[in-house]
Design an enzyme around this catalytic site. Structure first.
Site, PDB file in Angstrom:
ATOM      1  N   ASP A  31       0.837  -1.214   0.000  1.00  0.00           N
ATOM      2  CA  ASP A  31       0.000   0.000   0.000  1.00  0.00           C
ATOM      3  C   ASP A  31       0.871   1.263   0.000  1.00  0.00           C
ATOM      4  OD1 ASP A  31      -2.285   1.483   0.023  1.00  0.00           O
ATOM      5  OD2 ASP A  31      -2.796   1.076   2.108  1.00  0.00           O
TER       6      ASP A  31
ATOM      7  N   HIS B  54       3.078   3.270  -8.896  1.00  0.00           N
ATOM      8  CA  HIS B  54       3.011   1.828  -9.140  1.00  0.00           C
ATOM      9  C   HIS B  54       4.306   1.325  -9.794  1.00  0.00           C
ATOM     10  CE1 HIS B  54      -0.995   1.841  -7.711  1.00  0.00           C
ATOM     11  NE2 HIS B  54      -1.521   2.481  -8.742  1.00  0.00           N
TER      12      HIS B  54
ATOM     13  N   LEU C 254      11.515 -20.497  -4.704  1.00  0.00           N
ATOM     14  CA  LEU C 254      10.727 -19.524  -3.939  1.00  0.00           C
ATOM     15  C   LEU C 254       9.338 -19.367  -4.558  1.00  0.00           C
ATOM     16  CD1 LEU C 254      10.459 -17.228  -1.775  1.00  0.00           C
ATOM     17  CD2 LEU C 254      11.364 -15.683  -3.499  1.00  0.00           C
TER      18      LEU C 254
END
Ligand code: FPP
Length: 235
Positions: free
Chosen positions: A21, A38, A131
């Site tokens: 956020d 972003h 991962l």
């Protein structure tokens, strides 16, 4: 902490989930459009994922786009999807370098066939990597639970168990997140991993997501190890 990039976590911390956020606020502070935030958020995401792998985290989940995010301006939606698209290409082009098993959780039906095919292909291409990176895309925790229930109805189930729900969620087979990190000072779950977070530890930081990096991950990990997880029992 961890200046030598040593493995610093153990089996108590297998899975970290991030609510990324603050991209919009980060951009606004610089007088720039939200898409700029972003773009820098995507950089921070790469950095954080790489670092999580270095310290021995086995599973990372990120909240990239929620079912509610469709309410944003189309240009902003497009910029987020474009960044994801670019990241998929990057993973495909760096197969020897990246040790990331990329998967997507959420409802992929609204996306165009090209993106859907890319998602399927990258999931297949990276399936033997170590991962696990689950990217929540068009994801909503409530919708996920409703979807699971509908799947169980289709199976003909009349007596639903917790295991039935868990195995029909988008996250079927994945361990629940041990730690959920939310940046930018908000202290809520925002419809993220509602079922899976029943016993997760939460860590909130004022750091805006584009500023997130190894030092902040270290702080979250340090805090996690101070917590006493009882899972409802008396220890
Ligand atoms: C929340 O910040 C962030 C999002 C809704 C999008 C997160 C997307 C990225 C970090 C880029 C995705 C790319 C990849 C490769 C995973 P906000 O826009 O709500 O910020 P604000 O609360 O300050 O307005």
């Amino acid at each position: 902490m961890n200046t030598k990039n040593e493995k610093t976590v153990d089996d108590r911390l297998k899975h970290i989930a991030f609510i990324m956020d603050g991209n919009g606020r980060w951009a606004k502070k610089r007088g720039m459009p939200r898409s700029f935030g972003h773009k820098h958020g995507a950089k921070a995401f790469r950095n954080v994922v790489e670092y999580c792998g270095k310290i021995g985290i086995k599973h990372v989940t990120v909240y990239a786009f929620s079912t509610e995010n469709w309410g944003r301006p189309q240009g902003e939606i497009d910029s987020i999807i474009e960044l994801l698209d670019k990241y998929i290409d990057e993973c495909a082009q760096n197969m020897e370098k990246y040790d990331v098993r990329l998967r997507f959780i959420g409802d992929m039906t609204p996306f165009d066939d090209k993106l859907k095919a890319k998602i399927k292909s990258i999931e297949e291409m990276t399936k033997d990597k170590s991962l696990i990176l689950d990217v929540a895309l068009n994801y909503g925790g409530r919708a996920e639970i409703v979807n699971a229930c509908n799947r169980l109805i289709k199976e003909g189930k009349t007596n639903i168990t917790e295991d039935d729900i868990s195995r029909t969620l988008y996250t079927a087979g994945a361990p629940d997140p041990d730690l959920i990190v939310r940046t930018a000072g908000e202290m809520r779950l925002s419809n993220f991993l509602m079922w899976q977070s029943a016993y997760s530890e939460f860590y909130f930081t004022d750091t805006l997501w584009p500023d997130m990096g190894p030092a902040d991950v270290d702080l979250a990990v340090e805090e996690f190890y101070k917590r006493k997880r009882r899972f409802g029992k008396v220890l």
